[in-house]
Design an enzyme around this catalytic site. Structure first.
Site, PDB file in Angstrom:
ATOM      1  N   LYS A 161      35.755  58.102  30.440  1.00 33.92           N
ATOM      2  CA  LYS A 161      35.471  57.285  29.253  1.00 33.92           C
ATOM      3  C   LYS A 161      34.096  57.618  28.685  1.00 33.92           C
ATOM      4  O   LYS A 161      33.952  57.866  27.477  1.00 33.92           O
ATOM      5  CB  LYS A 161      35.532  55.794  29.587  1.00 33.92           C
ATOM      6  CG  LYS A 161      35.144  54.883  28.408  1.00 33.92           C
ATOM      7  CD  LYS A 161      35.257  53.429  28.767  1.00 33.92           C
ATOM      8  CE  LYS A 161      34.185  52.969  29.708  1.00 33.92           C
ATOM      9  NZ  LYS A 161      32.832  52.933  29.043  1.00 33.92           N
ATOM     10  N   ASP A 180      37.937  52.026  26.705  1.00 33.11           N
ATOM     11  CA  ASP A 180      37.192  50.873  27.192  1.00 33.11           C
ATOM     12  C   ASP A 180      38.133  49.657  27.188  1.00 33.11           C
ATOM     13  O   ASP A 180      39.288  49.726  26.794  1.00 33.11           O
ATOM     14  CB  ASP A 180      35.930  50.644  26.370  1.00 33.11           C
ATOM     15  CG  ASP A 180      36.190  49.906  25.086  1.00 33.11           C
ATOM     16  OD1 ASP A 180      37.318  49.978  24.575  1.00 33.11           O
ATOM     17  OD2 ASP A 180      35.266  49.261  24.581  1.00 33.11           O
TER      18      ASP A 180
END
Length: 249
Positions: free
Chosen positions: A170, A189
């Site tokens: 991420k 996220d």
């Protein structure tokens, strides 16, 4: 935004996936009508903010085209600060480090003193110093040199996740998008994952993810992006805006 600890993998997002169900989190059954309503709202929201999204992406591309290695490193540090913390808080912490001339000169202890706006500041201060040593130490490749020479954005993202402490998939995807190098991977996220559940793409929000799970969910995100005709980076911004009312970075 607690998604940074995961088992590394060098898979590309090529596995066939539909709805992903994971062992962690709460199942969130979604009715077909709700999914269609959400999809319509996503398309409408994107149409409303599309110009603003393109402005943001254009600014990111200029960082790679015109920025220095220090500019690139500042964006890397911002992304190291974001896990489990708000993006704007991470940005303010970065500003403090820059103003105090600690970003490129401070020790981990000195840097930690000015990271009170983000969680896990002592751990993150060590990540910053380690990354700085990798890219600005004696006889090391510059950050720009390190990021060049990959055949795909996924390979570049894998390298960042595997070689920069504190960076999972991420954070690596976030960093590469923010320096204008990649708009085709997903920044998964918690806000995005919740929207994916609402859209019927994901059975539950995982408490943590292995690299393989990240790739599977990313594949769902990218397939959905193609199906509704919104580019991946635009879809990320749109879902983030719908969840937070913000259009930041």
């Amino acid at each position: 935004m607690k998604m940074s600890t995961m088992k590394k993998t060098t898979l590309n997002p090529s596995e066939k996936t539909e709805v992903v169900r994971l062992p962690h989190g709460t199942d969130n059954p979604v009715e077909k009508d709700e999914i269609l309503d959400l999809e319509e709202n996503i398309v409408k929201a994107h149409a409303r903010i599309q110009g603003r999204i393109e402005e943001r992406l254009s600014c990111f591309r200029k960082i790679w085209e015109q920025g220095s290695d220090r500019d690139l490193f500042s964006e890397l540090v911002f992304c190291l600060l974001t896990p489990s913390s708000r993006a704007r808080s991470a940005s303010r912490a970065l500003e403090q480090l820059t103003q105090k001339d600690l970003l490129f000169n401070g020790s981990a202890e000195q840097i930690a003193e000015y990271l009170n706006l983000v969680r896990f500041r002592y751990r993150k201060s060590r990540f910053i110093v380690e990354a700085r040593g990798r890219f600005f130490g004696p006889a090391t490749a510059s950050i720009r040199q390190a990021l060049m020479g990959f055949d795909s954005g996924f390979e570049r993202r894998n390298w960042c996740a595997e070689n920069i402490s504190g960076m999972g998939y991420k954070e690596a995807s976030h960093f590469l998008r923010n320096v204008g190098l990649d708009e085709k991977t997903a920044i998964l996220d918690r806000h995005i994952l919740r929207k994916m559940c609402s859209a019927g793409l994901l059975g539950s929000v995982p408490g943590s993810m292995t690299g393989r799970q990240y790739i599977r969910i990313e594949k769902c995100f990218l397939d959905y992006s193609k199906r509704i005709g919104i580019p991946a980076a635009h879809l990320d911004f749109t879902l983030w805006f719908m969840a937070t009312g913000d259009l930041y970075k």
